[in-house]
Design a protein around this motif. Structure first.
Motif, PDB file in Angstrom:
ATOM      1  N   SER A   1      -0.632 -18.895  -5.122  1.00 44.19           N
ATOM      2  CA  SER A   1      -1.824 -18.319  -5.104  1.00 44.19           C
ATOM      3  C   SER A   1      -3.192 -18.728  -4.411  1.00 44.19           C
ATOM      4  O   SER A   1      -3.469 -18.705  -6.456  1.00 44.19           O
ATOM      5  CB  SER A   1      -1.758 -16.885  -5.100  1.00 44.19           C
ATOM      6  OG  SER A   1      -0.819 -15.939  -4.558  1.00 44.19           O
TER       7      SER A   1
ATOM      8  N   CYS B   1      -2.118 -11.633  -1.273  1.00 41.10           N
ATOM      9  CA  CYS B   1      -0.795 -11.273  -1.872  1.00 41.10           C
ATOM     10  C   CYS B   1      -0.002 -11.767  -1.656  1.00 41.10           C
ATOM     11  O   CYS B   1       1.246 -11.423  -2.134  1.00 41.10           O
ATOM     12  CB  CYS B   1      -0.983 -10.107  -2.241  1.00 41.10           C
ATOM     13  SG  CYS B   1      -2.544  -9.079  -2.728  1.00 41.10           S
ATOM     14  N   TYR B   2       0.487 -11.662   0.041  1.00 41.92           N
ATOM     15  CA  TYR B   2       1.353 -12.174   0.194  1.00 41.92           C
ATOM     16  C   TYR B   2       1.910 -13.780   0.608  1.00 41.92           C
ATOM     17  O   TYR B   2       2.542 -14.199   1.568  1.00 41.92           O
ATOM     18  CB  TYR B   2       1.609 -11.479   1.335  1.00 41.92           C
ATOM     19  CG  TYR B   2       1.582  -9.957   1.626  1.00 41.92           C
ATOM     20  CD1 TYR B   2       3.090  -9.137   1.497  1.00 41.92           C
ATOM     21  CD2 TYR B   2       1.339  -9.254   1.745  1.00 41.92           C
ATOM     22  CE1 TYR B   2       3.168  -8.348   1.841  1.00 41.92           C
ATOM     23  CE2 TYR B   2       0.808  -8.031   2.368  1.00 41.92           C
ATOM     24  CZ  TYR B   2       2.029  -7.352   1.233  1.00 41.92           C
ATOM     25  OH  TYR B   2       1.951  -5.926   1.463  1.00 41.92           O
TER      26      TYR B   2
ATOM     27  N   TYR C   1      -6.210  -8.290  -3.630  1.00 40.10           N
ATOM     28  CA  TYR C   1      -6.698  -9.469  -4.313  1.00 40.10           C
ATOM     29  C   TYR C   1      -6.530  -9.132  -6.102  1.00 40.10           C
ATOM     30  O   TYR C   1      -6.554 -10.391  -6.678  1.00 40.10           O
ATOM     31  CB  TYR C   1      -8.376  -9.599  -3.983  1.00 40.10           C
ATOM     32  CG  TYR C   1      -8.721  -9.547  -2.803  1.00 40.10           C
ATOM     33  CD1 TYR C   1      -8.371 -10.867  -2.162  1.00 40.10           C
ATOM     34  CD2 TYR C   1      -8.987  -8.984  -2.126  1.00 40.10           C
ATOM     35  CE1 TYR C   1      -8.752 -10.622  -0.708  1.00 40.10           C
ATOM     36  CE2 TYR C   1      -9.913  -8.748  -0.946  1.00 40.10           C
ATOM     37  CZ  TYR C   1      -8.783  -9.640   0.239  1.00 40.10           C
ATOM     38  OH  TYR C   1      -9.495  -9.762   0.802  1.00 40.10           O
TER      39      TYR C   1
ATOM     40  N   SER D   1      -3.378  -8.975  -7.322  1.00 36.88           N
ATOM     41  CA  SER D   1      -1.499  -9.601  -7.207  1.00 36.88           C
ATOM     42  C   SER D   1      -1.768 -10.701  -6.589  1.00 36.88           C
ATOM     43  O   SER D   1      -2.644 -11.772  -5.521  1.00 36.88           O
ATOM     44  CB  SER D   1      -0.446  -8.981  -6.591  1.00 36.88           C
ATOM     45  OG  SER D   1       0.728  -9.235  -6.657  1.00 36.88           O
ATOM     46  N   PHE D   2      -1.375 -11.564  -7.079  1.00 35.61           N
ATOM     47  CA  PHE D   2      -0.962 -13.315  -7.061  1.00 35.61           C
ATOM     48  C   PHE D   2       0.028 -13.346  -7.544  1.00 35.61           C
ATOM     49  O   PHE D   2       0.731 -13.052  -8.548  1.00 35.61           O
ATOM     50  CB  PHE D   2      -2.376 -13.952  -7.790  1.00 35.61           C
ATOM     51  CG  PHE D   2      -2.104 -14.012  -8.821  1.00 35.61           C
ATOM     52  CD1 PHE D   2      -1.899 -14.733  -9.684  1.00 35.61           C
ATOM     53  CD2 PHE D   2      -2.608 -12.973  -9.710  1.00 35.61           C
ATOM     54  CE1 PHE D   2      -1.768 -14.947 -11.087  1.00 35.61           C
ATOM     55  CE2 PHE D   2      -2.560 -12.793 -11.431  1.00 35.61           C
ATOM     56  CZ  PHE D   2      -2.553 -13.691 -11.759  1.00 35.61           C
TER      57      PHE D   2
ATOM     58  N   ASN E   1       4.584  -9.941  -8.217  1.00 33.76           N
ATOM     59  CA  ASN E   1       3.674 -10.540  -6.759  1.00 33.76           C
ATOM     60  C   ASN E   1       5.554 -10.877  -6.052  1.00 33.76           C
ATOM     61  O   ASN E   1       4.678 -10.404  -4.818  1.00 33.76           O
ATOM     62  CB  ASN E   1       3.157 -11.684  -7.121  1.00 33.76           C
ATOM     63  CG  ASN E   1       2.833 -12.510  -5.484  1.00 33.76           C
ATOM     64  OD1 ASN E   1       3.282 -12.754  -5.386  1.00 33.76           O
ATOM     65  ND2 ASN E   1       1.077 -12.141  -4.969  1.00 33.76           N
TER      66      ASN E   1
ATOM     67  N   ASN F   1       2.820 -11.093 -13.556  1.00 35.03           N
ATOM     68  CA  ASN F   1       1.964 -10.739 -12.359  1.00 35.03           C
ATOM     69  C   ASN F   1       3.453 -11.733 -11.188  1.00 35.03           C
ATOM     70  O   ASN F   1       2.978 -11.680 -10.423  1.00 35.03           O
ATOM     71  CB  ASN F   1       0.533 -11.360 -12.245  1.00 35.03           C
ATOM     72  CG  ASN F   1      -0.873 -10.971 -12.858  1.00 35.03           C
ATOM     73  OD1 ASN F   1      -0.838 -10.240 -12.435  1.00 35.03           O
ATOM     74  ND2 ASN F   1      -0.848 -11.158 -14.649  1.00 35.03           N
TER      75      ASN F   1
ATOM     76  N   ILE G   1       6.488  -7.690  -4.527  1.00 36.56           N
ATOM     77  CA  ILE G   1       4.615  -7.595  -3.602  1.00 36.56           C
ATOM     78  C   ILE G   1       5.623  -8.136  -2.470  1.00 36.56           C
ATOM     79  O   ILE G   1       5.932  -7.917  -1.348  1.00 36.56           O
ATOM     80  CB  ILE G   1       3.986  -7.904  -3.587  1.00 36.56           C
ATOM     81  CG1 ILE G   1       3.259  -6.407  -4.480  1.00 36.56           C
ATOM     82  CG2 ILE G   1       2.852  -7.744  -2.587  1.00 36.56           C
ATOM     83  CD1 ILE G   1       1.758  -6.891  -5.248  1.00 36.56           C
ATOM     84  N   SER G   2       5.811  -9.039  -2.028  1.00 36.38           N
ATOM     85  CA  SER G   2       6.300 -10.168  -1.429  1.00 36.38           C
ATOM     86  C   SER G   2       7.203  -9.404  -0.318  1.00 36.38           C
ATOM     87  O   SER G   2       7.712  -9.892   0.567  1.00 36.38           O
ATOM     88  CB  SER G   2       5.894 -11.545  -1.796  1.00 36.38           C
ATOM     89  OG  SER G   2       5.318 -12.645  -2.169  1.00 36.38           O
TER      90      SER G   2
ATOM     91  N   ALA H   1       1.259  -4.064  -1.345  1.00 40.98           N
ATOM     92  CA  ALA H   1      -0.176  -5.131  -1.941  1.00 40.98           C
ATOM     93  C   ALA H   1      -0.650  -4.387  -3.016  1.00 40.98           C
ATOM     94  O   ALA H   1      -1.329  -2.550  -2.665  1.00 40.98           O
ATOM     95  CB  ALA H   1      -1.136  -5.680  -0.654  1.00 40.98           C
ATOM     96  N   TYR H   2      -1.972  -4.788  -3.813  1.00 36.59           N
ATOM     97  CA  TYR H   2      -2.686  -4.602  -5.060  1.00 36.59           C
ATOM     98  C   TYR H   2      -4.288  -5.393  -4.250  1.00 36.59           C
ATOM     99  O   TYR H   2      -4.323  -5.285  -5.736  1.00 36.59           O
ATOM    100  CB  TYR H   2      -2.723  -4.837  -6.071  1.00 36.59           C
ATOM    101  CG  TYR H   2      -1.027  -3.393  -6.873  1.00 36.59           C
ATOM    102  CD1 TYR H   2      -1.350  -2.409  -7.223  1.00 36.59           C
ATOM    103  CD2 TYR H   2       0.184  -4.665  -7.022  1.00 36.59           C
ATOM    104  CE1 TYR H   2      -0.359  -1.507  -6.635  1.00 36.59           C
ATOM    105  CE2 TYR H   2       1.416  -3.533  -7.209  1.00 36.59           C
ATOM    106  CZ  TYR H   2       1.475  -2.259  -7.195  1.00 36.59           C
ATOM    107  OH  TYR H   2       2.343  -1.239  -7.588  1.00 36.59           O
TER     108      TYR H   2
END
Length: 475
Positions: free
Chosen positions: A434, A354-355, A426, A428-429, A413, A409, A416-417, A423-424
């Motif tokens: 990603s 995710c990161y 796998y 999240s992308f 993401n 998305n 999240i980053s 994080a979700y």
């Protein structure tokens, strides 16, 4: 008039544009005939003068041929390939970090790739599929949308059922001796999981098939959305992915109502639909939680939305040391201890997929991360602009749904980053970058290229009904 239009269309090489051009010319000539008649001319003279005013059919046809030929967005194709190659370089460089290493991913037979190799493999597959989607007429996708969507939903349901039964009946000794029937079923329908995102473009075709209907069409559309959301959730904590799909489907339905595909009161219907899918579920979840009907510890999706905050704080901790160029450092104990961000990746975010944006910023600097976000955002903006310019309403709704899926998305993401959301796993992308949903990102971009290709060919509305060959010959 018809002889003039026929001769003009002979100059236009792109056959699929003939109907749109013919309808537009016929409408224009008819309007001019009515004007001439109102000035005192008889019908025959009025039609003759109107046709003469259109100019030479050969010259006009040659001019229209230049306008209505298929369009190729070479700049976008080059940019998409460039983003993939650039992403591959970044993945290969990140692969040298201990936090990014993996035991390997099996793709075909005994071929195993590391994360960087797997990303490059997905980019190549994605570009091939993107070009394939460009060659496919998006109206053909819409024509068989109900059949394909139903097949996809049924296949994914069977896959999830087989997965559940396999886990439920797991027996190590039996497993090592005889392959489980559920393993074979799950493997056979494994394609349905990565393809579940196709519900977004397919739903545009389904909505278009309900064009002209009233509440019957609205109810059927809502059933498709509910079923798609439930199936996409699956049994493996995929609520986040299902939520994004449902939002895209709701937006497509909203546009369809606004464009009067489904003939219901616009404001009341759109308001009721969004209340049904937002306010009511939130109130219901809150009620069930307050009355001890649901335990918050059992609500995986709610827990992922509102806590824990550990992953968020770790991302923020890393970003606090980011520099414009190159890796940075994070200070502790009032500046007495300084640790390089490169050494913190493993303990803070590890190999979390995710990161990706966080890793790029921490390792290469914020400038590169910003450049990646800008390029991907430009591709998504191109998609929205292309769909807005197309004459065909089906292409506009389908393209909007595809780009919205990528945009949502990408935005989530980035949250999240940047440590603003947890994080979700796998699900999240960040599109195209990603090491997840790379092929899906390119596939949707391919649909946009197909829409752009025919943006001047199709009229506002087209016929996508599935008819027999006999009916086609009769027409």
């Amino acid at each position: 008039m018809e002889e003039y239009i026929k001769k003009l269309l002979e100059q236009v090489r792109f056959q699929k544009a003939h109907k749109a051009i013919g309808d537009e010319l016929r409408s224009h000539i008819e309007d001019q005939i009515e004007t001439n008649i109102s000035e005192g001319m008889d019908r025959e003279t009025a039609e003759k003068i109107a046709v003469e005013d259109m100019g030479d059919p050969v010259e006009t046809g040659i001019a229209l041929d230049k306008v209505h030929r298929p369009q190729v967005a070479w700049g976008v194709i080059v940019a998409a390939i460039g983003v993939g190659l650039f992403g591959a370089i970044i993945h290969f460089l990140l692969e040298k970090l201990p936090s990014s290493s993996d035991c390997g991913i099996n793709i075909i037979g005994n071929i195993t790739l590391d994360n960087a190799g797997y990303y490059l493999y997905n980019v190549v597959c994605g570009i091939v599929i993107m070009l394939g989607m460009y060659l496919i007429d998006y109206t053909m996708v819409a024509k068989y949308s109900k059949v394909v969507a139903a097949l996809l939903l049924i296949s994914y349901t069977i896959k999830n059922f087989a997965f559940y039964k396999r886990i439920e009946n797991f027996d190590p000794e039996y497993w090592n001796q005889i392959p489980s029937v559920y393993t074979s079923i799950e493997s056979f329908f494994s394609w349905s999981g990565p393809c579940i995102f196709l519900l977004v473009p397919l739903f545009a075709g389904i909505l278009y098939k309900y064009k002209g209907q009233k509440y019957k069409g609205l109810i059927k559309s809502l059933i498709w959305i509910i079923v798609s959301g439930l199936v996409a959730t699956g049994i493996n904590n995929q609520e986040f992915r299902a939520l994004v799909i449902v939002i895209c489907l709701l937006v497509e339905l909203t546009i369809a109502i606004e464009k009067e595909w489904i003939k219901v009161p616009k404001v009341q219907s759109i308001t009721a639909i969004w209340l049904l899918f937002t306010v009511i579920p939130i109130v219901l979840i809150r009620f069930m939680y307050d009355n001890k009907i649901l335990s918050l510890t059992k609500m995986n999706f709610v827990r992922s939305l509102f806590g824990p905050a550990t992953s968020k704080s770790r991302a923020k901790e890393l970003l606090s040391g980011v520099k414009t160029f190159g890796s940075g450092s994070v200070s502790y104990m009032g500046g007495k201890i300084t640790v390089s961000t490169l050494n913190l990746i493993s303990s803070r975010i590890g190999s979390g997929k995710c990161y990706m944006i966080t890793k790029v910023a921490v390792v290469f600097g914020g400038a590169l991360a910003f450049a990646i976000i800008t390029v991907v955002a430009a591709l998504i903006v191109f998609g929205f602009v292309s769909t807005a310019k197309t004459k065909n309403q089906l292409g506009m709704v389908m393209g909007s749904g595809c780009m919205l899926w990528l945009a949502i998305n990408a935005i989530l993401n980035m949250f999240i980053s940047f440590g603003m959301l947890p994080a979700y796993q796998y699900t999240s992308f960040f599109p195209f970058i990603s090491n997840h949903k790379v092929v899906a990102s390119y596939a949707l971009l391919g649909i946009i290229l197909s829409i752009y290709k025919y943006k001047d060919a199709y009229p506002q509305h087209i016929d996508i009904t599935i008819r027999s060959k006999t009916k086609d010959l009769e027409s």
